[in-house]
Enzyme design. Structure first.
Site, PDB file in Angstrom:
ATOM      1  N   GLY A  57       0.826  -1.197   0.000  1.00 53.65           N
ATOM      2  CA  GLY A  57       0.000   0.000   0.000  1.00 53.65           C
ATOM      3  C   GLY A  57       0.864   1.251   0.000  1.00 53.65           C
ATOM      4  O   GLY A  57       1.994   1.229   0.495  1.00 53.65           O
ATOM      5  N   GLN A  62       2.820   9.919   1.497  1.00 51.26           N
ATOM      6  CA  GLN A  62       4.109   9.221   1.512  1.00 51.26           C
ATOM      7  C   GLN A  62       5.000   9.592   0.326  1.00 51.26           C
ATOM      8  O   GLN A  62       6.189   9.292   0.327  1.00 51.26           O
ATOM      9  CB  GLN A  62       3.898   7.706   1.517  1.00 51.26           C
ATOM     10  CG  GLN A  62       3.262   7.199   2.798  1.00 51.26           C
ATOM     11  CD  GLN A  62       3.171   5.693   2.784  1.00 51.26           C
ATOM     12  OE1 GLN A  62       2.195   5.142   2.285  1.00 51.26           O
ATOM     13  NE2 GLN A  62       4.181   5.010   3.294  1.00 51.26           N
ATOM     14  N   CYS A 115       5.667  -0.085   7.396  1.00 54.49           N
ATOM     15  CA  CYS A 115       5.325   1.064   6.560  1.00 54.49           C
ATOM     16  C   CYS A 115       6.572   1.511   5.804  1.00 54.49           C
ATOM     17  O   CYS A 115       7.648   1.605   6.391  1.00 54.49           O
ATOM     18  CB  CYS A 115       4.804   2.195   7.446  1.00 54.49           C
ATOM     19  SG  CYS A 115       4.330   3.674   6.536  1.00 54.49           S
ATOM     20  N   LEU A 116       6.407   1.792   4.517  1.00 53.69           N
ATOM     21  CA  LEU A 116       7.547   2.233   3.701  1.00 53.69           C
ATOM     22  C   LEU A 116       8.140   3.541   4.225  1.00 53.69           C
ATOM     23  O   LEU A 116       9.315   3.817   3.999  1.00 53.69           O
ATOM     24  CB  LEU A 116       7.124   2.402   2.239  1.00 53.69           C
ATOM     25  CG  LEU A 116       6.675   1.124   1.516  1.00 53.69           C
ATOM     26  CD1 LEU A 116       6.135   1.456   0.139  1.00 53.69           C
ATOM     27  CD2 LEU A 116       7.818   0.121   1.416  1.00 53.69           C
ATOM     28  N   HIS A 157      -4.773   1.254   7.479  1.00 53.10           N
ATOM     29  CA  HIS A 157      -3.411   1.795   7.599  1.00 53.10           C
ATOM     30  C   HIS A 157      -3.208   2.962   6.624  1.00 53.10           C
ATOM     31  O   HIS A 157      -2.706   4.025   7.014  1.00 53.10           O
ATOM     32  CB  HIS A 157      -2.383   0.673   7.330  1.00 53.10           C
ATOM     33  CG  HIS A 157      -0.960   1.113   7.312  1.00 53.10           C
ATOM     34  ND1 HIS A 157      -0.030   0.671   8.233  1.00 53.10           N
ATOM     35  CD2 HIS A 157      -0.284   1.954   6.494  1.00 53.10           C
ATOM     36  CE1 HIS A 157       1.147   1.233   7.969  1.00 53.10           C
ATOM     37  NE2 HIS A 157       1.013   2.017   6.912  1.00 53.10           N
ATOM     38  N   GLU A 158      -3.608   2.767   5.375  1.00 52.69           N
ATOM     39  CA  GLU A 158      -3.417   3.811   4.357  1.00 52.69           C
ATOM     40  C   GLU A 158      -4.317   5.013   4.636  1.00 52.69           C
ATOM     41  O   GLU A 158      -3.908   6.160   4.457  1.00 52.69           O
ATOM     42  CB  GLU A 158      -3.691   3.265   2.950  1.00 52.69           C
ATOM     43  CG  GLU A 158      -2.778   2.123   2.513  1.00 52.69           C
ATOM     44  CD  GLU A 158      -1.304   2.371   2.763  1.00 52.69           C
ATOM     45  OE1 GLU A 158      -0.857   3.532   2.673  1.00 52.69           O
ATOM     46  OE2 GLU A 158      -0.587   1.402   3.067  1.00 52.69           O
ATOM     47  N   HIS A 161      -2.872   7.446   6.995  1.00 54.35           N
ATOM     48  CA  HIS A 161      -1.905   8.375   6.398  1.00 54.35           C
ATOM     49  C   HIS A 161      -2.597   9.662   5.922  1.00 54.35           C
ATOM     50  O   HIS A 161      -2.030  10.741   6.001  1.00 54.35           O
ATOM     51  CB  HIS A 161      -1.189   7.736   5.198  1.00 54.35           C
ATOM     52  CG  HIS A 161      -0.044   6.838   5.578  1.00 54.35           C
ATOM     53  ND1 HIS A 161       1.049   7.287   6.293  1.00 54.35           N
ATOM     54  CD2 HIS A 161       0.195   5.531   5.323  1.00 54.35           C
ATOM     55  CE1 HIS A 161       1.897   6.275   6.468  1.00 54.35           C
ATOM     56  NE2 HIS A 161       1.399   5.192   5.894  1.00 54.35           N
TER      57      HIS A 161
HETATM   58 NI    NI Z   1       2.264   3.331   5.757  1.00 57.17          NI
END
Ligand code: NI
Length: 189
Positions: A57, A62, A115-116, A157-158, A161
Site C-alpha cells: 500500500g 508518503q 510502513c515504507l 493503515h493507508e 496516512h
Molecule cells: Ni504506511
C-alpha cells in the site's frame, strides 16, 4: 534496466518515498476535486512506486502530496532470483482509492504492520476486523467496498496516512516515543 518494467510491462515513474518524521506525514490531507489525466498518471506512478519498493500500500502523503489518495495491492506476488538479480511479479490486483470514507467498521483484529515511510519497524497494531468503505475512482465515480482480512487492515493503515496518522501513533506512548527516537536517529545518519 528496471525488472518491474521488464517483467510486467508496467510503466511508470519511480517517486521518492518520504520518511518519518517529515511533516507531510503528520498533516491531514485534502480531498481530490479534479479528476483528470494528471490524477490518472499520479495513481499509475504511485502503483509503480509501491510495487517497486516493494509494498502492499502507498498513500499520497508518503510521496509528499497531501491529497486523499491511496493505492493498494494485497494480492501480488514477487519473487527474487538472487543469482540473476531478476524479480518476477505475478497476480496483480491494483486498487486505487480516492476520497475514501468509512461507512462501517466492525470487530477487532491484530496484525503485524510495517510502513515504507517507517523503515525497519514492524509491530502489532489493533484494527477493525471488517469495514465498508465508500470511495471514488480516477474518473470520480463512487463505489462501495466491503473488505475484511488483509485488505481491510491495509485500507485502515493507508487511510490513517490521509489523516496524518502513522501506525506507531496506534501503539502505547512508550513504544511510540521509542520508535520515534529510533527513526529520527536513523535519518540523521
Ligand atoms: Ni504506511
Amino acid at each position: 534496466m528496471e525488472s518491474v518494467t521488464q517483467d510486467y510491462k508496467f510503466e511508470g515513474e519511480l517517486l521518492d518515498i518520504v520518511t518519518y518524521p517529515d511533516s507531510v506525514l503528520t498533516t491531514v490531507a485534502t480531498d481530490v476535486t479534479e479528476f483528470n489525466d494528471e490524477l490518472k498518471t499520479l495513481c499509475k506512478n504511485m502503483l509503480y512506486t509501491m510495487y517497486h519498493a516493494p509494498g502492499i500500500g502507498l498513500a499520497a502523503p508518503q510521496i509528499g502530496l497531501s491529497k486523499r489518495i491511496f493505492v493498494i495491492d494485497v494480492d501480488f506476488s514477487r519473487e527474487e532470483d538472487e543469482e540473476s538479480d531478476n524479480v518476477t511479479y505475478d497476480d496483480f490486483n491494483p486498487r486505487v482509492f480516492i476520497n475514501p470514507k468509512f461507512v462501517e467498521k466492525n470487530g477487532e483484529t491484530k496484525y503485524q504492520e510495517g510502513c515504507l515511510s517507517l523503515p525497519g519497524i514492524f509491530e502489532d497494531v489493533k484494527r477493525y476486523e471488517s469495514i465498508v468503505l465508500e470511495y471514488q475512482d480516477t474518473d470520480g465515480n463512487t463505489h462501495t467496498l466491503d473488505a475484511d482480512g488483509l485488505l481491510s487492515i491495509c485500507i485502515q493503515h493507508e487511510n490513517d496516512h490521509l489523516d496524518g496518522i502513522v501506525f506507531i501513533d496506534r501503539l502505547s506512548n512508550l513504544k511510540k516515543s521509542f520508535f520515534k527516537k529510533k527513526l529520527i536517529k536513523a535519518k540523521r545518519k
